[in-house]
Structures are given as structure tokens and as C-alpha cells.
Design a protein around this motif. Structure first.
Motif, short mmCIF file in Angstrom:
data_model
loop_
_atom_site.label_atom_id
_atom_site.label_comp_id
_atom_site.label_asym_id
_atom_site.label_seq_id
_atom_site.Cartn_x
_atom_site.Cartn_y
_atom_site.Cartn_z
N ARG A 150 17.62 39.12 -21.85
CA ARG A 150 16.94 38.23 -20.91
C ARG A 150 17.81 38.11 -19.66
NH1 ARG A 150 16.23 32.56 -19.78
NH2 ARG A 150 14.04 32.10 -19.25
N LYS A 151 17.33 38.66 -18.58
CA LYS A 151 18.16 38.80 -17.39
C LYS A 151 17.52 38.12 -16.19
CE LYS A 151 20.22 42.36 -14.42
NZ LYS A 151 20.29 43.83 -14.16
N LEU A 152 18.31 37.31 -15.49
CA LEU A 152 17.85 36.69 -14.25
C LEU A 152 17.82 37.74 -13.16
CD1 LEU A 152 17.18 34.07 -12.65
CD2 LEU A 152 19.64 33.84 -12.20
N VAL A 153 16.67 37.86 -12.46
CA VAL A 153 16.54 38.91 -11.46
C VAL A 153 16.21 38.38 -10.06
CG1 VAL A 153 15.93 40.71 -13.11
CG2 VAL A 153 14.12 39.30 -12.11
N MET A 157 24.82 16.50 6.26
CA MET A 157 25.59 17.74 6.22
C MET A 157 26.38 17.83 4.92
SD MET A 157 27.03 17.70 10.13
CE MET A 157 25.93 17.27 11.49
N ARG A 158 26.99 16.73 4.52
CA ARG A 158 27.76 16.72 3.26
C ARG A 158 26.85 16.97 2.06
NH1 ARG A 158 30.90 12.74 6.08
NH2 ARG A 158 29.41 11.10 5.54
N GLN A 159 25.66 16.38 2.09
CA GLN A 159 24.72 16.58 0.97
C GLN A 159 24.37 18.05 0.80
OE1 GLN A 159 21.57 14.02 2.34
NE2 GLN A 159 22.25 12.26 1.13
N HIS A 160 24.15 18.73 1.90
CA HIS A 160 23.77 20.15 1.77
C HIS A 160 24.95 21.06 1.52
CE1 HIS A 160 19.54 20.98 1.80
NE2 HIS A 160 19.38 19.88 2.51
N PHE A 161 26.10 20.69 2.00
CA PHE A 161 27.29 21.46 1.65
C PHE A 161 27.52 21.38 0.14
CE2 PHE A 161 31.91 21.88 1.03
CZ PHE A 161 32.13 23.11 1.64
N GLU A 162 27.31 20.17 -0.41
CA GLU A 162 27.47 19.98 -1.86
C GLU A 162 26.40 20.76 -2.62
OE1 GLU A 162 26.76 18.54 -5.76
OE2 GLU A 162 25.39 18.11 -4.10
N LEU A 163 25.17 20.78 -2.12
CA LEU A 163 24.11 21.55 -2.78
C LEU A 163 24.43 23.04 -2.75
CD1 LEU A 163 21.34 21.79 -4.13
CD2 LEU A 163 20.29 21.76 -1.85
N GLY A 164 24.97 23.51 -1.64
CA GLY A 164 25.38 24.92 -1.56
C GLY A 164 26.44 25.25 -2.58
N ARG A 165 27.39 24.36 -2.79
CA ARG A 165 28.44 24.59 -3.80
C ARG A 165 27.84 24.57 -5.20
NH1 ARG A 165 33.79 21.18 -2.35
NH2 ARG A 165 34.52 22.43 -4.11
N PHE A 166 26.86 23.71 -5.42
CA PHE A 166 26.17 23.69 -6.72
C PHE A 166 25.49 25.03 -6.97
CE2 PHE A 166 21.90 23.42 -8.53
CZ PHE A 166 22.20 23.08 -9.84
N LEU A 167 24.78 25.56 -5.96
CA LEU A 167 24.11 26.85 -6.11
C LEU A 167 25.13 27.96 -6.35
CD1 LEU A 167 21.42 26.53 -3.29
CD2 LEU A 167 21.05 26.33 -5.76
N ARG A 168 26.29 27.87 -5.72
CA ARG A 168 27.36 28.85 -5.95
C ARG A 168 27.79 28.84 -7.41
NH1 ARG A 168 28.69 33.24 -5.66
NH2 ARG A 168 28.09 33.15 -3.46
N ASP A 169 27.97 27.65 -7.97
CA ASP A 169 28.38 27.55 -9.38
C ASP A 169 27.27 27.99 -10.32
OD1 ASP A 169 30.84 26.57 -8.62
OD2 ASP A 169 30.28 24.46 -8.86
N ARG A 170 26.03 27.61 -10.01
CA ARG A 170 24.92 27.94 -10.91
C ARG A 170 24.66 29.44 -10.97
NH1 ARG A 170 20.65 25.10 -13.22
NH2 ARG A 170 18.72 26.28 -13.57
N LYS A 185 26.83 31.90 -10.17
CA LYS A 185 28.05 32.70 -10.24
C LYS A 185 27.81 33.90 -11.16
CE LYS A 185 33.01 32.29 -11.14
NZ LYS A 185 34.10 31.38 -11.56
N GLY A 186 28.12 35.08 -10.71
CA GLY A 186 27.88 36.29 -11.50
C GLY A 186 26.52 36.90 -11.19
#
Length: 420
Positions: free
Chosen positions: A23-26, A65-78, A80-81
Motif C-alpha cells: 500500500r503506497k502513497l502516490v 504567518m506563524r500558523q502557516h509556517f507551523e502547518l508547513g513543518r507539520f506537512l514536512r513531518d507527515r 517525510k520520505g
């Protein structure tokens, strides 16, 4: 006995591990609301007019701006890979409505998602890199800004909504606060579907530590909040939700479904992995309403609707999540009639009911369409009748005229022509 149990567990583990691996995320689509902002406008008696805000009305704040910077970091973690650590223009496409606050929200988000590293660092003192955000003029926006006001049938549905029992009951129940707002704000006209703008202004001011007028008690704010949420339901639901969706949020849903279907087919040359859309609370509400998963509450700042497409042994499925609170993980959204991990073919079949094949035609007013057909039919019938009567009169006159007279007259005409 022990050996058999161990063998059984190893077999099960091997099968489960294989299934998980297959099962692969594409592909991912994320739609988010902009971050915290200043009010879009002030009411006449508001002590805080546009000059009270550093950048004026409708602008992204530092908190936004802080809220969206934080959301961007969340997407980076989610992811990852799944997404590369460094920005790759082939992997992500970003689109925003043509508003300062949505464009800036996308940029702040990308700053958190793609902090520069290696060759992408162009200034050692700046942990940021420019990433393109695409847009179209607001006058031409037909994908991310709702409700669209170019549809007569939708306007008719909104008029009919205001005569529904639910709308009338809410009007009666909150008439006192509606009258209060009109008397205290200087607005000439207030109604269920207009006082929410006053709530928005008061809400923005409260978030930025601005004192509220004496008449704005906690009870008044709560009643205005209820009316504000009800307005979101009115715009996209309450009455004939699915037809409203076909004329509004279904436009965006149709584009998302088209992309999911396209990305489900393996293509070695296809490198796009994420579509990022930066828009508004009404955009999120319109889309969720078209999916019949809207919770009836205004989507908060930086809330994010996520679609994840997976492939598994030749089949594809879609999982949806909604992030409306940065302190907890996104919660799954279940499309009615489908499991959380919804097979793509079922996702397409169910959502088709909310997607128009010909919106322009559906936007026509039914009565006007019928009137036009009747008018055309009458004109055609009238013309045919006129031609028939003219032909019959001509034949009758020709038959009544004596043959000799007809010939004599013809000769006179000839001679008159020669004399002239």
C-alpha cells in the motif's frame, strides 16, 4: 506446539508486512484556509477603523504567518520520505487565490515545508528560499473562491432558502440580537445572513487584544457566532445541498477527483506528488459540503483538508483527513457510503452526484428556459401560419381574376414600361 505457534505468527507477520509494504502513497492534495488576519471591514460605529491595523483590512498578521509556517513543518513531518527533503519543482504545484493573505499564507507554509539546505541556500543568514505560488486574477477565479455569483439558479436557490422553515425559525429566535446589532453598529440593514460580518470584525479585534464595546457581552458574541456558523450552512446547504454543491464547491471537487483519477494510473514520467491550494474558509466549507462531510462550523485559520491517494496491488484508494487544531493530529473524514480507506472507483461514483457536467446549463433558470422554448415555438408557428395564409390568399385572388383581364393588364404594363 510452540514451534507451530511461532511459525503461524511469522507467517501472519510476513503477510501483514507484505500488505503494508504494497500500500503506497502516490499523491496528496491539501487545501487550507489562510492564517490569522485583520478584519475585512469595520462597521460604521467601530472605534477601530482601517488605520488601526498595521497593513490595513484583510491582511495576514504575524500570527497568521506563524500558523502557516507551523502547518508547513507539520506537512514536512507527515510526508517525510514521500516528499524530498529539498524543494523539487516537479514534486509540488502551488496555487492560491489572488489575495495578499492567501498568497502570503502559501509562502509562509512553504517556508516551513522546504527549509533550504545544501545548494539551495543562497544566503547563509536566511533559512528561506523562494518557491513559486501561482494565481489568476480574482475576476477570473472559478476554482478556489466561493460562492461564485455568476449563477442565476444558485441565486434562486438562495432566495428559496430564506423561505425555508429552518431559516425563518432562526430569524425569529435571534431577532433581538439582529436588532441590537443594527441599533449599535450604525448599519442600515441587518439580517441572519449579514450580521456574521460584524461577528468576524469583533472576533478579529478580540484576537488582537482590542477592547470590545460595552454592548458586546459574551452572550452576544456567542449568539453572533451561532449566526455566523448558520450562514455557512445557508450558503452551501440547509436547502437542496447537493444542487448547491453542483453549482459551487462541486467545481473544485470535480478538479480534485479528475487529478486523483489521473494520478492513480502508474506513469514513470509523472513526478508530481502534491497539489497545494491556498484559499478561504468558504472554500473549505464549499468543498466539504460537496463531500457531505461539513460539520457546520466555520473552518478556523490555517485549517487544512487533506486527500491522500494510495495504490495497492493495482487498485487505488482515497483517504481524507481534516486538520483544524494544531495541538492534535488530523482526524479522518469518512465519505458517506464508503469506508475510511475508500476505493477510488467508489469515491468517483459517490462524488459524481455533486459534480456538474454542464454548470452553465444547470445555472440557467428553469422557468426562463421554458419561456424561451415557448417563445421560439410561437414565433416559428406564427411565421408558418402567416406564409400559409399569404399563399392561400394569393391562390384565391389568382383564381377569381378573369383570364382575359389578366392578359390585357399584362400588355398595358408592358406598354407603360416602354413609354416611361
Amino acid at each position: 506446539m510452540v514451534s507451530a505457534a511461532v511459525l503461524f505468527l511469522l507467517t501472519v507477520g510476513s503477510v501483514c508486512g507484505k500488505a503494508t509494504a504494497e500500500r503506497k502513497l502516490v499523491y496528496v492534495t491539501v487545501l487550507f484556509r489562510h492564517g490569522d488576519r485583520s478584519p475585512v471591514k469595520a462597521y460604521p460605529t467601530d472605534p477601530y477603523q482601517e488605520s488601526a491595523w498595521p497593513q490595513g483590512f484583510g491582511q495576514l498578521s504575524q500570527e497568521g504567518m506563524r500558523q502557516h509556517f507551523e502547518l508547513g513543518r507539520f506537512l514536512r513531518d507527515r510526508y517525510k520520505g514521500f516528499l524530498k527533503e529539498s524543494y523539487d519543482r516537479h514534486e509540488i504545484s502551488v496555487r492560491s487565490t489572488d489575495f495578499d493573505r492567501t498568497l502570503m499564507s502559501a509562502e509562509a507554509n512553504l517556508a516551513g515545508l522546504y527549509p533550504p539546505s545544501g545548494q539551495q541556500v543562497f544566503n547563509p543568514d536566511l533559512k528561506w528560499q523562494p518557491i513559486p505560488v501561482h494565481t489568476v486574477p480574482q475576476s477570473k477565479e472559478r476554482l478556489l473562491s466561493f460562492p461564485l455569483n455568476d449563477c442565476p439558479r444558485y441565486q434562486q436557490l438562495m432566495n428559496e432558502t430564506e423561505h425555508t422553515e429552518e431559516f425563518l425559525n432562526v430569524t425569529v429566535a435571534y431577532q433581538d440580537v439582529i436588532d441590537l446589532v443594527r441599533n449599535k453598529t450604525g448599519l442600515k440593514k441587518t439580517s441572519v445572513d449579514s450580521v456574521w460580518n460584524v461577528y468576524d470584525t469583533l472576533f478579529c479585534e478580540s484576537r488582537h487584544n482590542m477592547s470590545a464595546p460595552d454592548w458586546v457581552t459574551p452572550d452576544v458574541m456567542e449568539m453572533l457566532r451561532v449566526l455566523k456558523d448558520f450562514e455557512f450552512r445557508i450558503i452551501f446547504g440547509v436547502y437542496k445541498r447537493q444542487e448547491k454543491s453542483r453549482l459551487q464547491g462541486g467545481i473544485l471537487l470535480g478538479e480534485i477527483v479528475k487529478n486523483l483519477t489521473k494520478m492513480a494510473t502508474p506513469d514513470p514520467e509523472q513526478r508530481l506528488k502534491m497539489m497545494m491550494l491556498s484559499a478561504h474558509d468558504t472554500t473549505v466549507a464549499a468543498l466539504q459540503s460537496s463531500l457531505d462531510v461539513f460539520n457546520g462550523r466555520q473552518p478556523p485559520y490555517a485549517s487544512c483538508q487533506i486527500f491522500e491517494l494510495y495504490r495497492d496491488n493495482g487498485s487505488a484508494s482515497v483517504s481524507m483527513f481534516f486538520r483544524n487544531d494544531s495541538t492534535v493530529a488530523p482526524y479522518p473524514l469518512q465519505l458517506p457510503g464508503c469506508p475510511l480507506d475508500c476505493p477510488l472507483e467508489e469515491f468517483v461514483r459517490i462524488t459524481k452526484l455533486s459534480i456538474s457536467d454542464d454548470r452553465d446549463k444547470e445555472c440557467e433558470l428553469p422557468s426562463k428556459g421554458r419561456d424561451k422554448e415557448v417563445i421560439v415555438s410561437l414565433v416559428v408557428s406564427g411565421c408558418l401560419l402567416f406564409l400559409l395564409i399569404t399563399l392561400l390568399l394569393g391562390i384565391i385572388c389568382w383564381q377569381k381574376e378573369p383570364v382575359g383581364n389578366r392578359g390585357y393588364q399584362h400588355v398595358i404594363n408592358q406598354e407603360a414600361g416602354e413609354e416611361s
